[in-house]
Write an enzyme that holds these catalytic residues in place. Structure first.
Site, mmCIF file in Angstrom:
data_model
loop_
_atom_site.group_PDB
_atom_site.id
_atom_site.type_symbol
_atom_site.label_atom_id
_atom_site.label_comp_id
_atom_site.label_asym_id
_atom_site.label_seq_id
_atom_site.Cartn_x
_atom_site.Cartn_y
_atom_site.Cartn_z
ATOM 1 C CD1 TRP A 55 -2.240 -2.121 1.874
ATOM 2 C CD2 TRP A 55 -2.981 -1.232 -0.036
ATOM 3 N NE1 TRP A 55 -3.262 -2.900 1.401
ATOM 4 C CE2 TRP A 55 -3.740 -2.389 0.237
ATOM 5 C CE3 TRP A 55 -3.270 -0.504 -1.193
ATOM 6 C CZ2 TRP A 55 -4.766 -2.841 -0.601
ATOM 7 C CZ3 TRP A 55 -4.297 -0.953 -2.028
ATOM 8 C CH2 TRP A 55 -5.024 -2.093 -1.725
ATOM 9 C CG ASP A 79 -3.341 3.825 4.133
ATOM 10 O OD1 ASP A 79 -4.401 3.613 4.751
ATOM 11 O OD2 ASP A 79 -3.033 3.223 3.079
ATOM 12 C CE LYS A 128 -8.711 -3.198 4.034
ATOM 13 N NZ LYS A 128 -7.933 -2.339 3.153
HETATM 14 C C1 LIG Z 1 -7.321 -1.856 2.049
HETATM 15 C C2 LIG Z 1 -6.254 -0.839 2.104
HETATM 16 C C3 LIG Z 1 -6.131 0.162 1.118
HETATM 17 C C4 LIG Z 1 -7.029 0.226 -0.089
HETATM 18 O O1 LIG Z 1 -8.301 0.593 0.260
HETATM 19 P P1 LIG Z 1 -9.441 0.830 -0.832
HETATM 20 O O2 LIG Z 1 -10.530 1.365 0.019
HETATM 21 O O3 LIG Z 1 -9.743 -0.509 -1.441
HETATM 22 O O4 LIG Z 1 -8.936 1.785 -1.838
HETATM 23 C C5 LIG Z 1 -5.134 1.101 1.278
HETATM 24 N N1 LIG Z 1 -4.303 1.071 2.330
HETATM 25 C C6 LIG Z 1 -4.383 0.119 3.282
HETATM 26 C C7 LIG Z 1 -3.429 0.136 4.418
HETATM 27 C C8 LIG Z 1 -5.359 -0.862 3.197
HETATM 28 O O5 LIG Z 1 -5.444 -1.807 4.141
#
Ligand SMILES: *Cc1c(COP(=O)(O)O)cnc(C)c1O
Length: 360
Positions: free
Chosen positions: A102, A172, A196
């Site tokens: 990511w 993030d 999540k």
């Molecule tokens: C799942 C995830 C993403 C991507 O998320 P989307 O909502 O599918 O764009 C980005 N960063 C992390 C750390 C993630 O776990």
């Protein structure tokens, strides 16, 4: 009705009381005679929902008054572009800590709009740890430093939030927001896709300090401009209404159950049970340096790919689903977010014990 334990990395389990409440309110939301799905986002009822969601999150995370809370669309992946588009107007430079799949995507998007630099990486050891960070590593004139607080695929998490000096720290937090206590003041901006730990896929939460708003690059599309969404209180256009409603129910559920402090305790217990088993198993092994083990995503391997496959198949049949690892790491991965009950982890550990014993 048989509900399974879903160990998916996302979309993932939601708390059962939230699903039940949503089901109860599905056809007739609090006497309105309509579902939240059908409701005008300009109605007073919906206004109360979105304001309630924001208030709940503010309480849970103790978000200071000089931060805006935005409910946006496009997933965390859109934030990979939105962050540089909005913050490169301050200075078109940013430093990245590269800790997995990511962070690489976030870095790749930022590079398109300015000067993005990787200042530390754990790629040398297959992202099995978090690099040691020091303030002196960061360009003090950059617009921001970007980290990924929990690496969903690799199964690592930051144990300490780095000191970036005067530079805004952007995080993030998609896979560990609300799972442990964070001091929001240490961050300039936090973003998280909902699927999540917050709600169904479709809403993305952005928590941004006010001084970072209103500096977007001129090419920034209106829909990607934080200022527009901040000024319009996330109602510039039709927001992901139903997802925000579920997010509110999840925040209420967290507040009713002791908030993040209590959730963190439970998460530590769940993760400890799983890691302790892995540390004592002769068949299964964790893949991450113990110090940096994630509380949310636990990758592990067995001796062969055939055993991996057999394990995943039998676990699925036993109602423990989505344990297959990410293709880039292989093996298995158990994602145990806030909504995963302790019992689900117990069942998984028992299942692994029995599986291993059966192979002797
Ligand atoms: C799942 C995830 C993403 C991507 O998320 P989307 O909502 O599918 O764009 C980005 N960063 C992390 C750390 C993630 O776990």
């Amino acid at each position: 009705m048989a509900r399974v334990y879903n160990f998916s990395a996302g979309p993932s389990m939601l708390p059962e009381p939230v699903l039940k409440k949503a089901a109860e309110e599905m056809l007739d939301y609090q006497g309105t005679g309509e579902s939240v799905m059908e409701m005008s986002h300009r109605s007073p009822e919906y206004q109360a929902i979105i304001e309630g969601a924001e208030a709940g999150l503010r309480t849970l995370m103790n978000i200071p008054a000089n931060y805006k809370v935005l409910f946006l669309q496009g997933g965390a992946s859109s934030q990979f572009a939105m962050v540089p588009l909005n913050l490169f107007g301050i200075e078109p430079r940013a430093d990245f800590v590269h800790t997995g799949t990511w962070s690489k995507k976030a870095f790749g998007e930022a590079k398109r709009y300015g000067n993005a630099r990787i200042v530390a990486s754990s790629e040398d050891k297959n992202f099995s740890y978090i690099p040691k960070l020091d303030k002196s590593m960061f360009d003090q004139t950059a617009a921001y430093v970007h980290i990924t607080t929990n690496n969903t695929i690799e199964g690592t998490r930051y144990r300490e939030i780095p000191d970036t000096g005067n530079v805004a720290l952007v995080a993030d937090m998609s896979s560990n927001i609300l799972s442990e206590t964070f001091d929001v003041k240490k961050f300039g901006l936090i973003y998280a896709g909902a699927q999540k730990n917050i709600a169904p896929a479709g809403v993305t939460v952005v928590i941004v300090r006010e001084d970072l708003i209103g500096k977007a690059l001129p090419i920034t599309p209106t829909m990607l401009n934080y200022k527009i969404h901040a000024d319009e209180k996330s109602l510039y256009n039709t927001p992901p209404c139903y997802c925000i409603y579920i997010a509110k129910l999840v925040f209420d559920w967290l507040l009713e159950n002791g908030g993040i402090t209590q959730m963190q305790k439970g998460n530590e217990q769940k993760a400890a049970a799983l890691y302790e088993f892995l540390d004592n198993s002769k068949m299964f092994k964790g893949t991450v340096v113990p110090e940096f083990r994630s509380l949310m995503n636990v990758p592990f391997t067995s001796p062969t790919e055939e055993t991996d496959k057999e394990f995943v198949k039998k676990a699925t049949a036993a109602g423990l689903i989505n344990l297959k690892g990410h293709r880039s790491v292989g093996g298995m991965r158990a994602s145990i977010y806030n909504a995963m009950p302790v019992d689900g982890v117990k069942k998984l550990v028992d299942f692994m014990k029995n599986f291993e014993a059966g192979k002797k």
